[in-house]
Scaffold this motif. Structure first.
Motif, mmCIF file in Angstrom:
data_model
loop_
_atom_site.group_PDB
_atom_site.id
_atom_site.type_symbol
_atom_site.label_atom_id
_atom_site.label_comp_id
_atom_site.label_asym_id
_atom_site.label_seq_id
_atom_site.Cartn_x
_atom_site.Cartn_y
_atom_site.Cartn_z
ATOM 1 N N ARG A 45 0.817 -1.217 0.000
ATOM 2 C CA ARG A 45 0.000 0.000 0.000
ATOM 3 C C ARG A 45 0.850 1.266 0.000
ATOM 4 O O ARG A 45 1.888 1.337 0.656
ATOM 5 C CB ARG A 45 -0.959 0.007 1.199
ATOM 6 N N ASP A 88 -7.484 10.707 2.034
ATOM 7 C CA ASP A 88 -8.060 9.519 2.650
ATOM 8 C C ASP A 88 -9.572 9.436 2.433
ATOM 9 O O ASP A 88 -10.335 9.720 3.354
ATOM 10 C CB ASP A 88 -7.737 9.544 4.147
ATOM 11 N N GLU A 135 -16.530 5.526 5.316
ATOM 12 C CA GLU A 135 -15.933 6.097 6.522
ATOM 13 C C GLU A 135 -16.179 7.599 6.648
ATOM 14 O O GLU A 135 -16.567 8.085 7.705
ATOM 15 C CB GLU A 135 -14.435 5.807 6.528
HETATM 16 C C1 BDP Z 1 -7.989 5.464 7.272
HETATM 17 C C2 BDP Z 1 -8.717 4.835 8.383
HETATM 18 C C3 BDP Z 1 -7.899 3.884 9.174
HETATM 19 C C4 BDP Z 1 -7.167 2.950 8.240
HETATM 20 C C5 BDP Z 1 -6.357 3.725 7.267
HETATM 21 C C6 BDP Z 1 -5.726 2.867 6.202
HETATM 22 O O1 BDP Z 1 -9.216 5.850 9.214
HETATM 23 O O2 BDP Z 1 -8.762 3.208 10.023
HETATM 24 O O3 BDP Z 1 -6.362 2.084 8.952
HETATM 25 O O4 BDP Z 1 -7.162 4.616 6.572
HETATM 26 O O5 BDP Z 1 -6.198 2.916 5.070
HETATM 27 O O6 BDP Z 1 -8.964 5.840 6.369
HETATM 28 O O7 BDP Z 1 -4.764 2.174 6.462
#
Ligand code: BDP
Length: 685
Positions: free
Chosen positions: A325, A371, A399
């Motif tokens: 990632r 995000d 989310e």
């Molecule tokens: C964010 C989330 C978190 C995830 C992170 C991820 O808030 O819980 O662990 O991304 O993608 O959106 O690793």
């Protein structure tokens, strides 16, 4: 239970002519091959047709002519009916490893579903059932389909304790109390849902691999994981695991996880051998490293090419993949150093490494640089890595977009991302061509997305957000499908063919992203959510913390200066003309203005409104539209089952109410900050 069968309900057909038209082809099912996936396909065909027609469908190995049958099988699998319909042409149809052909052959009275591989047969069966359930004629079919993307993956963010990170539809269907569930019926039903929408891969545990889940790759859990892999295998879905980069340390076996250390390399090699002994078709590892306090190669002064290649080498002899990632950023930002702008991080980390990754490594890139916000620009990494396999990461779980309490149909957002022109090879170099591998000839590529399901009876909590899961699969199969076509397909499969229901639900879905956007954070600036759980408004929730998610509102203006000249320079990560379009105030699109520029509240948008008036107007309008959604839904009373009607109705009511809270918090904040009153003089609390 209502909603449990989702889009695989196959309600009995009621129109007499329609029943007759379909029954003509349903004399029997001709299936001769013994493969597991073909057995699944046959069972699905039987179940679907029997439900829609209310008949019993016999399986035979050949057809007594004239009865009208459906034959399924691979082109070279020895099914005479398949050979009869496709002749020698089957192999030339270019269906690829997962595609299929469906042909109605009037002469022999056979509808044949043929494919090179069993997986294609399964997808073909689901396709035929979809055609029948949505009312298409099957009298003259001549279809060839193959998926555009080779990896079509789901990421579960499930934890072994039974919780689901960012899960809004209950607990895990895989785990409870630190064990893998003994009853995996729901996992099997989930596999059906995934395969029927075209998906072929799953990572079954959270990318944040905590202590317990570290042991997934050890003998403690492997027998149970193999059981899960067996379920997915029957639906042609490959199983992947998220792994902890520090596994050698965490399991107490080594004192380092340095990717260049010989013992570490040997540890992972042995681990891979062990895994493939138990799961011979294991997909590989998904890795979140050096991100949000997860371990990674940085600890040892190594970079992410070193880190991922070490794992890739271990998996290579077995044909496994490392999905690495790119969500890597400093989550303890010092705002004085503008070069640490979180938006820049993924590109800054990975662009310099282009060409250094092994062929069985794929970089998984979130759609935007931040995000999963309701509105973000497209990650500039797409198109910037010609020599590195890349894939897309979307988030089906909402989310930041209402968490299964608000309706937000995300397919239109994903379409915008996929249709974004990167200019990587001149005009017309779309993101979808990067992620399908065609632009740069990637060896591996495709889609991944964070799932939105849990153990709620209807899987996704909000009944209508099943459309996001379905739509994701359909889009991964074919990014050219329109958001509206997918919405309609899903609606017909789920609710049947009452035209009033279909048009209402489709328009609810299609309007929902823009409505959600209008009452939440304005003009691409994002965030403004409550910290941690991320539901509901908190304008300054993240403003004075270390996460790098700022809006910089003061009494004069707001927005983040990401220009090259005076800001963080993020805009310069794009190729021209995107860099200039975003980097120049005059040409920056309104919806992303505050992502790229810090402007006074009186700045006039292309729409002709000032920023402050835009904020007021969209927030008032968003609430009205959310209220309108509730009224539209309520008009469906009596036309859909009462349980679903009530469940979704409650959510629409909550959304309309909650939209007011967003409106009031944001409008009040900006009225007080700016001191500029609303031109329409509406009540602002
Ligand atoms: C964010 C989330 C978190 C995830 C992170 C991820 O808030 O819980 O662990 O991304 O993608 O959106 O690793």
């Amino acid at each position: 239970t209502i909603g449990y069968e989702a889009w695989l309900r196959y309600p009995q057909l009621t129109d007499v002519l329609r029943i007759e038209a379909v029954s003509r082809w349903s004399g029997c099912m001709i299936v001769t091959e013994a493969s597991e996936v073909i057995a699944t396909a046959a069972a699905e065909l039987k179940r679907g047709l029997e439900r829609m027609l209310g008949v019993t469908l016999a399986a035979r190995s050949s057809c007594d002519s004239g009865s009208g049958c459906i034959a399924i099988g691979t082109f070279s699998g020895g099914n005479e009916s398949i050979a009869r319909v496709f002749g020698d042409s089957g192999a030339q149809l270019d269906t690829g490893a997962e595609g299929f052909a469906i042909r109605t052959d009037a002469e022999s009275g056979i509808i044949a579903i043929g494919a090179e591989q069993p997986a294609g047969v399964l997808y073909g069966v689901f396709h035929l059932l979809r055609l029948i359930a949505t009312g298409a004629s099957i009298d003259e079919l001549d279809i060839v389909e193959r998926p555009v993307n080779t990896i079509r993956m789901i990421n579960q963010w499930d934890n072994i304790d039974g919780s689901v990170e960012r899960g809004y539809a209950g607990q895990s269907i895989f785990y409870e109390n630190n064990t893998i569930k003994s009853d995996l019926t729901r996992v099997e039903d989930y596999a059906r849902l995934l395969a029927s929408s075209g998906l072929n891969a799953i990572a079954i545990n959270n990318v944040n691999v905590h202590h317990h889940e570290t042991y997934f790759i050890t003998e403690r859990f492997l027998p149970d994981i193999a059981r899960i892999a067996g379920i997915f295998r029957r639906y042609a879905i490959k199983l992947f695991l998220s792994v902890n980069y520090a596994s050698p340390i965490e399991t107490g076996e080594l004192t380092t996880a340095d990717p260049l250390d010989a013992d570490v390399k040997a540890w992972w090699k042995a681990k891979a051998d062990e895994l493939y002994k138990v799961i011979p078709d294991f997909g590989g590892f998904l890795v979140k490293a050096d991100s949000e306090n997860r371990p990674g190669p940085f600890t040892y002064g190594r970079d992410h090419a070193d880190g991922s290649n070490m794992l890739a080498e271990a998996l290579l002899p077995h044909g496994g993949l490392v999905i690495w990632r790119c969500f890597v950023y400093n989550c303890k930002q010092d705002w004085r150093d503008r070069k640490t702008d979180r938006a820049r991080a993924a590109y800054d980390h990975f662009k310099p490494l282009d060409g250094r990754f092994m062929d069985n490594v794929i970089l998984q890139i979130k759609n935007g640089p931040m995000d999963f916000q309701v509105r973000e620009p497209v990650s500039p990494l797409f198109g910037a890595l010609p020599a590195t396999n890349c894939m897309m990461e979307f988030q089906i779980a909402q989310e930041y977009t209402g968490q299964a309490r608000h309706l937000c149909y995300l397919v239109p957002q994903w379409k915008e991302v996929l249709d974004f022109d990167t200019y990587a090879k001149g005009e017309g170099s779309y993101v979808k061509q990067v992620v399908d591998g065609s632009m740069f000839g990637y060896k591996h590529s495709g889609f991944a997305a964070v799932s939105n399901i849990g153990d709620n009876a209807n899987w996704t909590g909000h009944p209508l957000t099943q459309a996001n899961l379905y739509g994701y699969g359909r889009l991964a199969w074919n990014p050219e499908l329109s958001a509206a076509a997918i919405a309609e397909e899903w609606t017909r499969l789920t609710f049947g063919s009452d035209e009033h229901v279909v048009s209402t639900v489709v328009s609810l879905l299609m309007g929902s992203w823009s409505i959600y956007e209008s009452y939440t954070a304005p003009l691409g600036v994002g965030w403004m959510v409550s910290p941690n759980h991320h539901y509901g408004p908190d304008v300054d929730g993240y403003e004075y913390s270390k996460w790098g998610t700022y809006h910089f509102s003061d009494c004069k203006g707001m927005g983040v200066d990401r220009t090259l000249a005076t800001g963080t320079g993020y805009a310069g990560q794009y190729r021209e003309p995107n860099a200039s379009i975003y980097g120049t105030l005059e040409s920056c699109p309104d919806e992303l203005l505050l992502f790229f520029h810090h402007v006074p509240y009186t700045h006039v948008l292309h729409s002709g409104k000032t920023v402050i008036q835009h904020i007021y107007d969209t927030h008032f309008e968003g609430v009205e539209q959310a209220e309108q959604m509730l009224r539209s839904w309520n008009e469906l009373e009596g036309r859909i089952d009462t349980e679903t009607f009530k469940l979704a109705g409650d959510r629409f009511a909550e959304q309309a109410e909650h939209a007011k809270e967003w409106r009031d918090r944001i409008n009040t904040y900006y009225l007080r900050k700016s001191g500029i009153s609303d031109a329409l003089d509406r009540t602002i609390y």
